[in-house]
Motif scaffolding. Structure first.
Motif, PDB file in Angstrom:
ATOM      1  N   PHE A   6      50.471  36.215  48.701  1.00 43.96           N
ATOM      2  CA  PHE A   6      49.435  35.235  48.378  1.00 43.96           C
ATOM      3  C   PHE A   6      48.190  35.898  47.811  1.00 43.96           C
ATOM      4  CE2 PHE A   6      51.518  32.327  51.594  1.00 43.96           C
ATOM      5  CZ  PHE A   6      51.967  31.433  50.637  1.00 43.96           C
ATOM      6  N   VAL A   7      47.831  37.072  48.334  1.00 45.83           N
ATOM      7  CA  VAL A   7      46.670  37.799  47.828  1.00 45.83           C
ATOM      8  C   VAL A   7      46.924  38.257  46.391  1.00 45.83           C
ATOM      9  CG1 VAL A   7      45.306  39.898  48.111  1.00 45.83           C
ATOM     10  CG2 VAL A   7      45.810  38.481  50.080  1.00 45.83           C
ATOM     11  N   ALA A   8      48.130  38.727  46.105  1.00 45.67           N
ATOM     12  CA  ALA A   8      48.458  39.142  44.742  1.00 45.67           C
ATOM     13  C   ALA A   8      48.409  37.956  43.788  1.00 45.67           C
ATOM     14  CB  ALA A   8      49.840  39.795  44.711  1.00 45.67           C
ATOM     15  N   LEU A   9      48.916  36.816  44.222  1.00 46.48           N
ATOM     16  CA  LEU A   9      48.865  35.608  43.398  1.00 46.48           C
ATOM     17  C   LEU A   9      47.421  35.168  43.160  1.00 46.48           C
ATOM     18  CD1 LEU A   9      50.609  33.418  42.053  1.00 46.48           C
ATOM     19  CD2 LEU A   9      50.512  32.187  44.218  1.00 46.48           C
ATOM     20  N   ALA A  10      46.607  35.218  44.191  1.00 45.31           N
ATOM     21  CA  ALA A  10      45.200  34.832  44.053  1.00 45.31           C
ATOM     22  C   ALA A  10      44.455  35.778  43.115  1.00 45.31           C
ATOM     23  CB  ALA A  10      44.531  34.813  45.420  1.00 45.31           C
ATOM     24  N   CYS A  11      44.733  37.073  43.205  1.00 44.65           N
ATOM     25  CA  CYS A  11      44.084  38.044  42.311  1.00 44.65           C
ATOM     26  C   CYS A  11      44.458  37.783  40.859  1.00 44.65           C
ATOM     27  CB  CYS A  11      44.460  39.467  42.700  1.00 44.65           C
ATOM     28  SG  CYS A  11      43.772  40.004  44.259  1.00 44.65           S
ATOM     29  N   GLY A  12      45.715  37.480  40.623  1.00 44.91           N
ATOM     30  CA  GLY A  12      46.141  37.151  39.263  1.00 44.91           C
ATOM     31  C   GLY A  12      45.477  35.901  38.729  1.00 44.91           C
ATOM     32  N   LEU A  13      45.339  34.900  39.586  1.00 48.36           N
ATOM     33  CA  LEU A  13      44.668  33.668  39.167  1.00 48.36           C
ATOM     34  C   LEU A  13      43.184  33.894  38.902  1.00 48.36           C
ATOM     35  CD1 LEU A  13      46.328  30.991  41.460  1.00 48.36           C
ATOM     36  CD2 LEU A  13      46.542  31.223  38.989  1.00 48.36           C
ATOM     37  N   ILE A  14      42.529  34.685  39.746  1.00 46.76           N
ATOM     38  CA  ILE A  14      41.106  34.963  39.551  1.00 46.76           C
ATOM     39  C   ILE A  14      40.884  35.653  38.208  1.00 46.76           C
ATOM     40  CG2 ILE A  14      39.170  36.370  40.348  1.00 46.76           C
ATOM     41  CD1 ILE A  14      40.121  35.851  43.204  1.00 46.76           C
ATOM     42  N   ILE A  15      41.669  36.667  37.929  1.00 50.68           N
ATOM     43  CA  ILE A  15      41.483  37.418  36.689  1.00 50.68           C
ATOM     44  C   ILE A  15      41.915  36.582  35.481  1.00 50.68           C
ATOM     45  CG2 ILE A  15      42.250  39.446  35.401  1.00 50.68           C
ATOM     46  CD1 ILE A  15      42.397  40.928  38.070  1.00 50.68           C
ATOM     47  N   GLY A  16      43.048  35.909  35.585  1.00 50.97           N
ATOM     48  CA  GLY A  16      43.563  35.149  34.451  1.00 50.97           C
ATOM     49  C   GLY A  16      42.686  33.969  34.065  1.00 50.97           C
ATOM     50  N   LEU A  17      42.306  33.159  35.037  1.00 52.92           N
ATOM     51  CA  LEU A  17      41.473  32.000  34.738  1.00 52.92           C
ATOM     52  C   LEU A  17      40.066  32.409  34.314  1.00 52.92           C
ATOM     53  CD1 LEU A  17      42.576  29.537  37.549  1.00 52.92           C
ATOM     54  CD2 LEU A  17      43.234  29.532  35.141  1.00 52.92           C
ATOM     55  N   GLY A  18      39.561  33.486  34.898  1.00 53.15           N
ATOM     56  CA  GLY A  18      38.252  33.992  34.479  1.00 53.15           C
ATOM     57  C   GLY A  18      38.268  34.492  33.045  1.00 53.15           C
ATOM     58  N   ALA A  19      39.342  35.173  32.663  1.00 52.62           N
ATOM     59  CA  ALA A  19      39.450  35.671  31.289  1.00 52.62           C
ATOM     60  C   ALA A  19      39.581  34.513  30.302  1.00 52.62           C
ATOM     61  CB  ALA A  19      40.655  36.601  31.167  1.00 52.62           C
ATOM     62  N   ILE A  20      40.370  33.514  30.658  1.00 52.57           N
ATOM     63  CA  ILE A  20      40.527  32.356  29.762  1.00 52.57           C
ATOM     64  C   ILE A  20      39.186  31.635  29.593  1.00 52.57           C
ATOM     65  CG2 ILE A  20      41.545  30.052  29.585  1.00 52.57           C
ATOM     66  CD1 ILE A  20      44.079  31.236  30.828  1.00 52.57           C
TER      67      ILE A  20
END
Length: 80
Positions: A6-20
């Motif tokens: 879950f932490v890995a998924l959350a980190c990916g979402l934080i970085i991905g949505l922030g970059a978009i």
């Protein structure tokens, strides 16, 4: 799924949505800058200064999100 997944998924979402969000925001602002400088070329230097200041602030907000994601990825406070 474990807490680490879950932490890995959350980190990916934080970085991905922030970059978009940062890319869309900077792209829209760049387009508006070009429109404004085409309408009033005498204000180009003033607008360019303000645009670069705002690009730095938008990029800083994204990098804060990356920093938080790295904190959760490498020094995870939720795994006990």
């Amino acid at each position: 799924m474990t807490n680490v997944a879950f932490v890995a998924l959350a980190c990916g979402l934080i970085i991905g949505l922030g970059a978009i969000g940062a890319c869309i925001g900077i792209g829209m602002m760049g387009g508006k800058y070009l429109e404004a400088s085409a309408r009033q070329p005498e204000l180009m230097n003033t607008l360019q200064t303000k645009m670069f200041l705002l690009v730095g602030l938008i990029d800083a907000a994204f990098l804060i999100g990356v920093g938080l994601a790295m904190l959760f990825a490498f020094a995870n406070p939720f795994v006990g």
